[in-house]
Design a protein around this motif. Structure first.
Motif, PDB file in Angstrom:
ATOM      1  N   THR A   1       0.857  -1.185   0.000  1.00  0.00           N
ATOM      2  CA  THR A   1       0.000   0.000   0.000  1.00  0.00           C
ATOM      3  C   THR A   1       0.893   1.234   0.000  1.00  0.00           C
ATOM      4  O   THR A   1       1.937   1.262   0.634  1.00  0.00           O
ATOM      5  CB  THR A   1      -0.940   0.050   1.225  1.00  0.00           C
ATOM      6  OG1 THR A   1      -0.164   0.131   2.426  1.00  0.00           O
ATOM      7  CG2 THR A   1      -1.856  -1.155   1.264  1.00  0.00           C
ATOM      8  N   GLY A   2       0.464   2.245  -0.735  1.00  0.00           N
ATOM      9  CA  GLY A   2       1.168   3.522  -0.781  1.00  0.00           C
ATOM     10  C   GLY A   2       0.258   4.600  -0.240  1.00  0.00           C
ATOM     11  O   GLY A   2      -0.922   4.658  -0.578  1.00  0.00           O
ATOM     12  N   SER A   3       0.797   5.452   0.615  1.00  0.00           N
ATOM     13  CA  SER A   3      -0.026   6.397   1.350  1.00  0.00           C
ATOM     14  C   SER A   3       0.433   7.834   1.153  1.00  0.00           C
ATOM     15  O   SER A   3       1.542   8.098   0.700  1.00  0.00           O
ATOM     16  CB  SER A   3       0.040   6.042   2.838  1.00  0.00           C
ATOM     17  OG  SER A   3      -0.678   6.950   3.616  1.00  0.00           O
ATOM     18  N   TRP A   4      -0.445   8.746   1.549  1.00  0.00           N
ATOM     19  CA  TRP A   4      -0.110  10.165   1.526  1.00  0.00           C
ATOM     20  C   TRP A   4       0.946  10.510   2.571  1.00  0.00           C
ATOM     21  O   TRP A   4       1.495  11.597   2.553  1.00  0.00           O
ATOM     22  CB  TRP A   4      -1.359  11.003   1.750  1.00  0.00           C
ATOM     23  CG  TRP A   4      -2.265  11.093   0.569  1.00  0.00           C
ATOM     24  CD1 TRP A   4      -2.229  10.329  -0.573  1.00  0.00           C
ATOM     25  CD2 TRP A   4      -3.340  11.993   0.411  1.00  0.00           C
ATOM     26  NE1 TRP A   4      -3.223  10.700  -1.424  1.00  0.00           N
ATOM     27  CE2 TRP A   4      -3.937  11.731  -0.841  1.00  0.00           C
ATOM     28  CE3 TRP A   4      -3.884  12.984   1.207  1.00  0.00           C
ATOM     29  CZ2 TRP A   4      -5.023  12.433  -1.306  1.00  0.00           C
ATOM     30  CZ3 TRP A   4      -4.975  13.679   0.731  1.00  0.00           C
ATOM     31  CH2 TRP A   4      -5.528  13.411  -0.515  1.00  0.00           C
ATOM     32  N   ASP A   5       1.242   9.598   3.500  1.00  0.00           N
ATOM     33  CA  ASP A   5       2.282   9.864   4.493  1.00  0.00           C
ATOM     34  C   ASP A   5       3.677   9.551   3.944  1.00  0.00           C
ATOM     35  O   ASP A   5       4.645   9.584   4.671  1.00  0.00           O
ATOM     36  CB  ASP A   5       2.022   9.099   5.786  1.00  0.00           C
ATOM     37  CG  ASP A   5       2.040   7.589   5.627  1.00  0.00           C
ATOM     38  OD1 ASP A   5       2.369   7.081   4.525  1.00  0.00           O
ATOM     39  OD2 ASP A   5       1.705   6.894   6.601  1.00  0.00           O
ATOM     40  N   SER A   6       3.776   9.237   2.657  1.00  0.00           N
ATOM     41  CA  SER A   6       5.013   8.936   1.918  1.00  0.00           C
ATOM     42  C   SER A   6       5.574   7.547   2.224  1.00  0.00           C
ATOM     43  O   SER A   6       6.671   7.230   1.796  1.00  0.00           O
ATOM     44  CB  SER A   6       6.095   9.999   2.133  1.00  0.00           C
ATOM     45  OG  SER A   6       6.701   9.880   3.406  1.00  0.00           O
TER      46      SER A   6
ATOM     47  N   THR B   1       7.648  -1.714   6.621  1.00  0.00           N
ATOM     48  CA  THR B   1       7.348  -0.374   6.130  1.00  0.00           C
ATOM     49  C   THR B   1       8.581   0.160   5.419  1.00  0.00           C
ATOM     50  O   THR B   1       9.687   0.080   5.945  1.00  0.00           O
ATOM     51  CB  THR B   1       6.953   0.564   7.288  1.00  0.00           C
ATOM     52  OG1 THR B   1       5.799   0.038   7.930  1.00  0.00           O
ATOM     53  CG2 THR B   1       6.649   1.965   6.780  1.00  0.00           C
ATOM     54  N   PHE B   2       8.386   0.680   4.216  1.00  0.00           N
ATOM     55  CA  PHE B   2       9.473   1.226   3.410  1.00  0.00           C
ATOM     56  C   PHE B   2       9.401   2.746   3.441  1.00  0.00           C
ATOM     57  O   PHE B   2       8.339   3.325   3.202  1.00  0.00           O
ATOM     58  CB  PHE B   2       9.362   0.748   1.958  1.00  0.00           C
ATOM     59  CG  PHE B   2       9.493  -0.735   1.800  1.00  0.00           C
ATOM     60  CD1 PHE B   2      10.725  -1.319   1.548  1.00  0.00           C
ATOM     61  CD2 PHE B   2       8.381  -1.558   1.911  1.00  0.00           C
ATOM     62  CE1 PHE B   2      10.848  -2.693   1.405  1.00  0.00           C
ATOM     63  CE2 PHE B   2       8.484  -2.928   1.766  1.00  0.00           C
ATOM     64  CZ  PHE B   2       9.722  -3.491   1.516  1.00  0.00           C
ATOM     65  N   LYS B   3      10.545   3.372   3.725  1.00  0.00           N
ATOM     66  CA  LYS B   3      10.650   4.835   3.748  1.00  0.00           C
ATOM     67  C   LYS B   3      11.662   5.256   2.700  1.00  0.00           C
ATOM     68  O   LYS B   3      12.720   4.668   2.586  1.00  0.00           O
ATOM     69  CB  LYS B   3      11.116   5.315   5.129  1.00  0.00           C
ATOM     70  CG  LYS B   3      10.181   4.932   6.243  1.00  0.00           C
ATOM     71  CD  LYS B   3      10.722   5.358   7.598  1.00  0.00           C
ATOM     72  CE  LYS B   3       9.793   4.878   8.699  1.00  0.00           C
ATOM     73  NZ  LYS B   3      10.248   5.266  10.020  1.00  0.00           N
ATOM     74  N   GLY B   4      11.331   6.290   1.949  1.00  0.00           N
ATOM     75  CA  GLY B   4      12.268   6.754   0.937  1.00  0.00           C
ATOM     76  C   GLY B   4      11.762   7.930   0.128  1.00  0.00           C
ATOM     77  O   GLY B   4      12.541   8.633  -0.487  1.00  0.00           O
ATOM     78  N   HIS B   5      10.452   8.124   0.105  1.00  0.00           N
ATOM     79  CA  HIS B   5       9.880   9.246  -0.627  1.00  0.00           C
ATOM     80  C   HIS B   5       9.693  10.449   0.292  1.00  0.00           C
ATOM     81  O   HIS B   5       9.525  10.299   1.502  1.00  0.00           O
ATOM     82  CB  HIS B   5       8.537   8.850  -1.244  1.00  0.00           C
ATOM     83  CG  HIS B   5       8.671   7.896  -2.392  1.00  0.00           C
ATOM     84  ND1 HIS B   5       9.268   8.233  -3.588  1.00  0.00           N
ATOM     85  CD2 HIS B   5       8.285   6.601  -2.530  1.00  0.00           C
ATOM     86  CE1 HIS B   5       9.239   7.200  -4.406  1.00  0.00           C
ATOM     87  NE2 HIS B   5       8.645   6.189  -3.782  1.00  0.00           N
ATOM     88  N   ASP B   6       9.698  11.637  -0.299  1.00  0.00           N
ATOM     89  CA  ASP B   6       9.520  12.880   0.458  1.00  0.00           C
ATOM     90  C   ASP B   6       8.108  13.444   0.354  1.00  0.00           C
ATOM     91  O   ASP B   6       7.810  14.468   0.969  1.00  0.00           O
ATOM     92  CB  ASP B   6      10.511  13.945  -0.030  1.00  0.00           C
ATOM     93  CG  ASP B   6      11.941  13.556   0.268  1.00  0.00           C
ATOM     94  OD1 ASP B   6      12.184  12.932   1.321  1.00  0.00           O
ATOM     95  OD2 ASP B   6      12.824  13.871  -0.560  1.00  0.00           O
ATOM     96  N   ASP B   7       7.255  12.792  -0.435  1.00  0.00           N
ATOM     97  CA  ASP B   7       5.863  13.232  -0.606  1.00  0.00           C
ATOM     98  C   ASP B   7       5.012  11.985  -0.792  1.00  0.00           C
ATOM     99  O   ASP B   7       5.532  10.863  -0.803  1.00  0.00           O
ATOM    100  CB  ASP B   7       5.761  14.179  -1.808  1.00  0.00           C
ATOM    101  CG  ASP B   7       4.543  15.101  -1.753  1.00  0.00           C
ATOM    102  OD1 ASP B   7       3.612  14.820  -0.970  1.00  0.00           O
ATOM    103  OD2 ASP B   7       4.521  16.083  -2.507  1.00  0.00           O
ATOM    104  N   ARG B   8       3.717  12.166  -0.977  1.00  0.00           N
ATOM    105  CA  ARG B   8       2.787  11.034  -1.035  1.00  0.00           C
ATOM    106  C   ARG B   8       3.160  10.054  -2.151  1.00  0.00           C
ATOM    107  O   ARG B   8       3.652  10.441  -3.210  1.00  0.00           O
ATOM    108  CB  ARG B   8       1.366  11.523  -1.210  1.00  0.00           C
ATOM    109  CG  ARG B   8       1.097  12.248  -2.492  1.00  0.00           C
ATOM    110  CD  ARG B   8      -0.251  12.969  -2.445  1.00  0.00           C
ATOM    111  NE  ARG B   8      -0.464  13.740  -3.650  1.00  0.00           N
ATOM    112  CZ  ARG B   8       0.002  14.950  -3.852  1.00  0.00           C
ATOM    113  NH1 ARG B   8       0.717  15.553  -2.920  1.00  0.00           N
ATOM    114  NH2 ARG B   8      -0.238  15.577  -4.981  1.00  0.00           N
ATOM    115  N   VAL B   9       2.919   8.778  -1.884  1.00  0.00           N
ATOM    116  CA  VAL B   9       3.153   7.720  -2.862  1.00  0.00           C
ATOM    117  C   VAL B   9       1.983   7.730  -3.843  1.00  0.00           C
ATOM    118  O   VAL B   9       0.823   7.736  -3.435  1.00  0.00           O
ATOM    119  CB  VAL B   9       3.272   6.346  -2.169  1.00  0.00           C
ATOM    120  CG1 VAL B   9       3.427   5.233  -3.187  1.00  0.00           C
ATOM    121  CG2 VAL B   9       4.439   6.346  -1.186  1.00  0.00           C
TER     122      VAL B   9
END
Length: 100
Positions: free
Chosen positions: A44-49, A64-72
Motif C-alpha cells: 500500500t502507498g499512502s499520503w504519508d510517503s 514499512t518502506f521509507k524513501g519518498h519525500d511526498d505522497r506515494v
C-alpha cells in the motif's frame, strides 16, 4: 433497455464479491495498492510517503518502506518477483521513482 440489462448483470456480479480481510493502511489516506504476482503479499502507498507490505490473506504487517519525500502515487511489482526477493517500483508526488 440494453444498458439497464448490462447494469443489472454487473450488479449481480458485484454482489458475489466479499471482503476477506481488512487492514488500516496508515494515518493518512491510501493512494495505491498492488498485489504481488503470486498473490501472497500486498503493498500500500499512502499520503504519508510510506509504503507498507502486508501478507495475504490475513493482512499481517510485514515491513514499512521509507524513501519518498511526498505522497506515494503508484506501485507496481516486477513480473516474476518472489516474496523472498522484494522487487517493486514506487512513484511519488516528489517526482521520483524508486526501485526496491
Amino acid at each position: 433497455k440494453a444498458r439497464d440489462q448490462e447494469r443489472e448483470a454487473a450488479a449481480k456480479q458485484w454482489k458475489r464479491f466479499s471482503c476477506h480481510a481488512s487492514q488500516v493502511g496508515g494515518d493518512r489516506p491510501l493512494h495505491s495498492c498492488a498485489i504481488s504476482p503470486g498473490c501472497e503479499q500486498v503493498l500500500t502507498g499512502s499520503w504519508d510517503s510510506l509504503i507498507r507490505l502486508y501478507t495475504l490473506p490475513n493482512c499481517t504487517s510485514v515491513r514499512t518502506f521509507k524513501g519518498h519525500d511526498d505522497r506515494v502515487t503508484g506501485l507496481a511489482w516486477f513480473p516474476g518477483s518472489e516474496p523472498s526477493g522484494l522487487q517493486f517500483a514506487s512513484s511519488s508526488a516528489d517526482g521520483t521513482v524508486k526501485f526496491w
